[in-house]
Write a protein that holds these residues in place. Structure first.
Motif, PDB file in Angstrom:
ATOM      1  N   VAL A   4      -0.769  29.144  11.061  1.00 18.09           N
ATOM      2  CA  VAL A   4      -0.130  28.035  11.748  1.00 18.09           C
ATOM      3  C   VAL A   4      -1.167  27.005  12.075  1.00 18.09           C
ATOM      4  N   GLU A   5      -0.685  25.759  12.213  1.00 16.00           N
ATOM      5  CA  GLU A   5      -1.605  24.671  12.552  1.00 16.00           C
ATOM      6  C   GLU A   5      -1.532  24.454  14.055  1.00 16.00           C
ATOM      7  N   VAL A   6      -2.609  24.583  14.762  1.00 16.16           N
ATOM      8  CA  VAL A   6      -2.664  24.393  16.209  1.00 16.16           C
ATOM      9  C   VAL A   6      -2.819  22.904  16.437  1.00 16.16           C
ATOM     10  N   LEU A   7      -1.766  22.332  17.189  1.00 13.53           N
ATOM     11  CA  LEU A   7      -1.790  20.892  17.438  1.00 13.53           C
ATOM     12  C   LEU A   7      -2.562  20.590  18.715  1.00 13.53           C
ATOM     13  N   ASN A   8      -2.365  21.423  19.750  1.00 14.79           N
ATOM     14  CA  ASN A   8      -3.159  21.272  20.964  1.00 14.79           C
ATOM     15  C   ASN A   8      -2.999  22.518  21.809  1.00 14.79           C
ATOM     16  N   GLU A   9      -3.827  22.652  22.866  1.00 22.05           N
ATOM     17  CA  GLU A   9      -3.776  23.823  23.721  1.00 22.05           C
ATOM     18  C   GLU A   9      -3.526  23.376  25.154  1.00 22.05           C
ATOM     19  N   SER A  10      -2.768  24.254  25.933  1.00 20.22           N
ATOM     20  CA  SER A  10      -2.553  23.994  27.340  1.00 20.22           C
ATOM     21  C   SER A  10      -2.499  25.335  28.056  1.00 20.22           C
ATOM     22  N   GLY A  11      -3.576  25.638  28.774  1.00 19.67           N
ATOM     23  CA  GLY A  11      -3.668  26.944  29.432  1.00 19.67           C
ATOM     24  C   GLY A  11      -3.686  28.022  28.376  1.00 19.67           C
ATOM     25  N   GLN A  12      -2.624  29.010  28.561  1.00 23.33           N
ATOM     26  CA  GLN A  12      -2.590  30.139  27.638  1.00 23.33           C
ATOM     27  C   GLN A  12      -1.645  29.882  26.464  1.00 23.33           C
ATOM     28  N   ARG A  17       2.392  24.060  14.532  1.00 24.21           N
ATOM     29  CA  ARG A  17       3.360  23.685  13.500  1.00 24.21           C
ATOM     30  C   ARG A  17       3.296  24.781  12.449  1.00 24.21           C
ATOM     31  N   TYR A  18       4.537  25.225  12.059  1.00 23.04           N
ATOM     32  CA  TYR A  18       4.610  26.267  11.049  1.00 23.04           C
ATOM     33  C   TYR A  18       5.719  25.932  10.091  1.00 23.04           C
ATOM     34  N   LYS A  19       5.423  25.734   8.867  1.00 21.24           N
ATOM     35  CA  LYS A  19       6.360  25.417   7.793  1.00 21.24           C
ATOM     36  C   LYS A  19       7.312  24.288   8.186  1.00 21.24           C
ATOM     37  N   GLY A  20       6.735  23.230   8.812  1.00 23.54           N
ATOM     38  CA  GLY A  20       7.491  22.006   9.156  1.00 23.54           C
ATOM     39  C   GLY A  20       8.154  22.065  10.506  1.00 23.54           C
ATOM     40  N   THR A  21       8.131  23.266  11.195  1.00 22.91           N
ATOM     41  CA  THR A  21       8.805  23.404  12.485  1.00 22.91           C
ATOM     42  C   THR A  21       7.709  23.415  13.544  1.00 22.91           C
ATOM     43  N   THR A  22       7.947  22.665  14.654  1.00 19.04           N
ATOM     44  CA  THR A  22       6.984  22.580  15.749  1.00 19.04           C
ATOM     45  C   THR A  22       7.495  23.432  16.905  1.00 19.04           C
ATOM     46  N   GLY A  23       6.603  24.155  17.565  1.00 18.95           N
ATOM     47  CA  GLY A  23       7.005  24.986  18.689  1.00 18.95           C
ATOM     48  C   GLY A  23       5.773  25.394  19.507  1.00 18.95           C
ATOM     49  N   PHE A  24       6.033  26.322  20.506  1.00 25.55           N
ATOM     50  CA  PHE A  24       4.933  26.787  21.350  1.00 25.55           C
ATOM     51  C   PHE A  24       4.770  28.293  21.152  1.00 25.55           C
ATOM     52  N   VAL A  25       3.550  28.792  21.260  1.00 23.75           N
ATOM     53  CA  VAL A  25       3.287  30.197  21.095  1.00 23.75           C
ATOM     54  C   VAL A  25       2.156  30.564  22.061  1.00 23.75           C
ATOM     55  N   HIS A  26       2.222  31.845  22.565  1.00 19.42           N
ATOM     56  CA  HIS A  26       1.199  32.312  23.490  1.00 19.42           C
ATOM     57  C   HIS A  26      -0.075  32.548  22.686  1.00 19.42           C
TER      58      HIS A  26
END
Length: 541
Positions: A4-12, A17-26
């Motif tokens: 996955v492509e890490v767009l930015n970090e905030s805390g933990q 972005r993964y296969k065109g879909t953007t989301g959050f992951v721990h």
């Protein structure tokens, strides 16, 4: 699992972005990947050029300078001396000098030497030839110096010496005889003067002073042996001698001097009087002065001038009485040194007047007079000799030494036995004339001679030493009874001579005159009847 492509970090949590879909992951579900750099392109190694081997540098051969045919003695009119000069890079110049004067040098090829020097030398013009015109140089010893300069700036030189012999100059003289009384108001002196290289001029001196130049170039007879001399058929000379130029009541010398084209001088003298002088006695010798000079030059003990070997011209000069007898001091070399009681009306007390301040010699006037009268030696000679040898009466020998050793050969240290004389028999001995004082150890051997002679006091040394001088020189069978004859012993073919220094008699003459003058001055002008003996040689014809 995927990337996955890490767009930015905030805390933990990280926005990805993964296969065109953007989301959050721990962040606990993410694993960082270390980027792998692409492999560096392989660059082929630059080939190393082959190392070229340097040619070895040839070691330079030493410079060569040789004089190939130099002789010890030359008699030629033109001397040629050959040699060789070589250098690794070649020779630029070859120069030669005789007594500092440059002489011609010619260079050239030497093919016969090339095989000897083919490795490491430039063989161009390696030979040279020196030419010496002997007319420009006098007879005698000369110094030859050769200097070479290599093309690389290196230099080399060699020095050598050789003897140039030339035919003896010839000078005849007519019109006067040596030792004669000149009664005429004027006299024509004439003769011939021959030099192998030619004569520049003939000049004459009266009593040591240049008086004039003779007429030269007059026709002259020529013997077979004289034909080799330059201009022999016109070698005559003449000049007038005037009686008024000579001194009354004195010995006069007339010296005729030839100046050669080579610059050398040759002279001969006649001795003349204006009236009979009974205090001057002539002694005639059977040969010419030049004959005795040649014999002297060939002695095993060479005659010296200034501590070097004397030339033939120098020997001739000192043998010629005309160079000295007119001089009021130098004529004392002809003072008669033999003595008979009553020759001088003197006393020991009067002699003491000239011995004041002379150390152990002071007050010894009676001893000197006794030595003179007993053994027939001039007292003023004895005093002069003693003052000189003792350093005015202060030397170790004159002040006395105790002798304790013995020897089997006088002067040989290897034959000495130390302390061989018992202490009770050892005596103080004295020596005032330097007799036996060999230079190798003057005080030691001088004391031994005094011991052998039994000179146990200063007085015994004075009287006993006078006996030795009388027996060995003054009253010897050949009668060496002047300073001149002590130095030049014609009667014994120039052997048994007191000194090697040609100027010895001249130097001692002044010492004797000093003592005689002091005697006259300190004894109220009391005159002494001095006697002189001078030589006359066979006249060259």
């Amino acid at each position: 699992a995927g990337q996955v492509e890490v767009l930015n970090e905030s805390g933990q949590w990280s926005k990805v972005r993964y296969k065109g879909t953007t989301g959050f992951v721990h962040n606990g579900y993410l694993t960082a990947l270390v980027p792998v750099s692409p492999p560096a392109p392989v660059v082929p190694p630059t080939p190393t050029p082959p190392v070229e081997e340097e040619s070895p540098v040839a070691e330079k051969k030493p410079q060569v300078l040789l004089l190939e045919d130099l002789k010890n003695i030359y008699q030629e009119k033109v001397i040629t001396i050959n040699g060789r000069a070589l250098s690794h890079d070649g020779i630029t110049t070859v120069r030669a000098f005789v007594n500092g004067i440059e002489v011609p040098v010619k260079r050239g090829q030497r093919p016969e030497l090339e095989s000897l020097y083919k490795e490491g030398y430039v063989l161009h013009n390696i030979g040279f030839s020196i030419t010496i015109d002997t007319e420009k140089f006098s007879a005698g010893t000369h110094t030859l110096e050769v200097k070479v300069l290599g093309k690389d700036g290196t230099a080399k030189e060699v020095k050598a010496s050789y003897v140039l012999e030339k035919a003896q100059p010839i000078m005849t003289m007519e019109g006067v005889e040596s030792g004669a009384v000149l009664s005429a108001s004027e006299v024509l002196i004439q003769g011939k003067a021959l030099h192998i290289d030619g004569v520049e001029r003939v000049q004459y001196y009266i009593n040591g002073v240049l008086k004039g130049t003779a007429t030269y170039g007059l026709p002259s007879s020529v013997t077979e042996s004289e034909k080799a001399y330059k201009d022999a058929i016109k070698a005559g000379y003449s000049f007038k001698l005037f009686r008024s130029d000579l001194r009354q009541n004195a010995m006069n010398s007339v010296k005729i001097e030839m100046v050669g084209k080579d610059g050398t001088l040759y002279s001969n003298s006649v001795l003349l009087k204006l009236n009979q002088m009974t205090n001057f006695t002539a002694e005639v010798h059977p040969m010419t002065r030049d004959h005795y000079a040649l014999v002297e030059s060939k002695r095993s003990v060479s005659p010296k001038v200034n501590n070097r070997r004397a030339t033939l011209r120098e020997i001739e000069f000192y043998l010629d009485p005309g160079n000295f007898i007119h001089d009021p001091v130098k004529q004392y070399m002809f003072l008669e040194l033999s003595y008979t009681k009553g020759d001088y009306a003197i006393t020991g007390e009067e002699l003491n007047n000239i011995l004041t301040g002379m150390g152990v010699l002071e007050g010894m006037g009676e001893a000197f007079l006794k030595g003179a009268e007993t053994h027939g030696v001039n007292p003023f000679y004895l005093i002069s000799h003693a003052i000189l040898e003792t350093g005015r009466g202060t030397s170790v020998l004159s002040r006395g030494q105790v002798v304790s050793d013995t020897y089997t050969k006088f002067g040989a240290a290897s034959t000495v036995t130390k302390d061989a004389i018992p202490e009770a028999d050892r005596k103080m001995v004295y020596n005032v004339y330097g007799i036996g004082a060999w230079d190798v150890n003057a005080n030691y051997w001088g004391a031994h001679r005094a011991h052998d002679e039994g000179w146990l006091s200063v007085e015994e040394a004075i009287v006993g030493g006078a006996k030795w001088i009388s027996k060995n020189y003054i009253n010897r069978f050949s009668q060496q009874n002047t300073l001149y004859k002590m130095r030049f012993n014609m009667a014994e073919n120039m052997e048994h001579e007191y000194a090697t220094d040609l100027g010895w008699a001249e130097k001692q003459a002044g010492r004797i005159k000093t003592q005689i003058d002091a005697y006259v001055e300190k004894n109220d002008g009391k005159a002494l009847e001095l006697k002189f003996r001078y030589p006359i040689f066979k006249s060259p014809k």
